[in-house]
Write a protein that holds these residues in place. Structure first.
Motif, PDB file in Angstrom:
ATOM      1  N   LEU A   1       0.825  -1.204   0.000  1.00 48.32           N
ATOM      2  CA  LEU A   1       0.000   0.000   0.000  1.00 48.32           C
ATOM      3  C   LEU A   1       0.863   1.260   0.000  1.00 48.32           C
ATOM      4  CD1 LEU A   1      -2.854  -1.161   2.384  1.00 48.32           C
ATOM      5  CD2 LEU A   1      -2.941  -0.895  -0.102  1.00 48.32           C
TER       6      LEU A   1
ATOM      7  N   ILE B   1      -7.897  -2.965  -8.502  1.00 51.38           N
ATOM      8  CA  ILE B   1      -8.720  -2.389  -7.433  1.00 51.38           C
ATOM      9  C   ILE B   1      -8.598  -3.234  -6.172  1.00 51.38           C
ATOM     10  CG2 ILE B   1     -11.104  -1.970  -6.712  1.00 51.38           C
ATOM     11  CD1 ILE B   1     -11.640  -1.188  -9.691  1.00 51.38           C
TER      12      ILE B   1
ATOM     13  N   LEU C   1      -6.977  -1.987  -2.657  1.00 48.39           N
ATOM     14  CA  LEU C   1      -7.781  -1.955  -1.435  1.00 48.39           C
ATOM     15  C   LEU C   1      -7.220  -2.865  -0.353  1.00 48.39           C
ATOM     16  CD1 LEU C   1     -11.408  -1.971  -2.896  1.00 48.39           C
ATOM     17  CD2 LEU C   1     -10.227  -0.068  -1.793  1.00 48.39           C
TER      18      LEU C   1
END
Length: 143
Positions: free
Chosen positions: A29, A93, A97
Motif C-alpha cells: 500500500l 482495485i 484496497l
C-alpha cells in the motif's frame, strides 16, 4: 517428479515474496501511495521480475518443448476485449484496497497475517465467478 518440481518452484516463489516484502500489505500500500509515504522498493522487485521473465521466456521457448510437460500452452488471442480490460482493472482495485495479490496473500496466510482471512475467501469467490463468466471462451494454443 512433476509434483516435486512444482513444490520446489512454489517454495522458491514464496521465499522471494517474503524477501521482497510483497507479503506485507503495508509495504504494498505504501508503494501505491504516490502522494504520501511512497516506497519505491517494490519497483525494483517488479523490474527484476520483468527482467527474469524476459530472459526466461526467451530461453525456455527456444527449447521447443518443456522439460516437465509434453507441450507449451500459450494464449491464442491477441485482441483486446472487455474481459482483458475489466479483469486487470478489478485485480488492480482489489490489490489497491487489500494490499494483496494471490501469491503474497497465500504466503501471508501461512504467516498468520491479519486481513488474509477476509481476502482469501473473496479471492476464491472472484476466481470462481470469473471461471463461470469465462466458460466457452477461447482455449490456449498448443505449440
Amino acid at each position: 517428479m512433476s509434483f516435486l518440481i512444482n513444490l520446489a518452484l512454489g517454495l522458491l516463489f514464496g521465499v522471494g515474496l517474503l524477501v521482497s516484502g510483497m507479503s506485507d500489505p503495508a509495504k504494498v500500500l505504501n508503494f501505491l501511495d504516490l502522494a504520501g509515504t511512497w516506497d519505491a522498493s517494490l519497483a525494483f522487485v517488479m523490474g527484476g521480475a520483468v527482467l527474469v521473465a524476459f530472459v526466461g521466456y526467451r530461453l525456455v521457448l527456444a527449447r521447443g518443448e518443456p522439460i516437465a510437460g509434453d507441450r507449451f500452452h500459450l494464449p491464442t488471442r491477441n485482441d483486446i476485449d472487455a474481459r482483458i480490460l475489466a479483469g486487470p482493472a478489478l485485480f488492480g482495485i482489489g490489490w489497491g484496497l487489500g494490499g494483496f495479490c494471490p501469491g503474497p496473500a497465500l504466503t501471508a496466510l501461512g504467516l498468520g497475517a491479519t486481513g488474509t482471512l477476509a481476502f482469501i475467501p473473496a479471492m476464491i469467490l472472484g476466481m470462481w465467478a470469473a471461471r463461470l463468466l469465462g466458460e466457452g471462451s477461447a482455449s490456449p494454443r498448443t505449440v
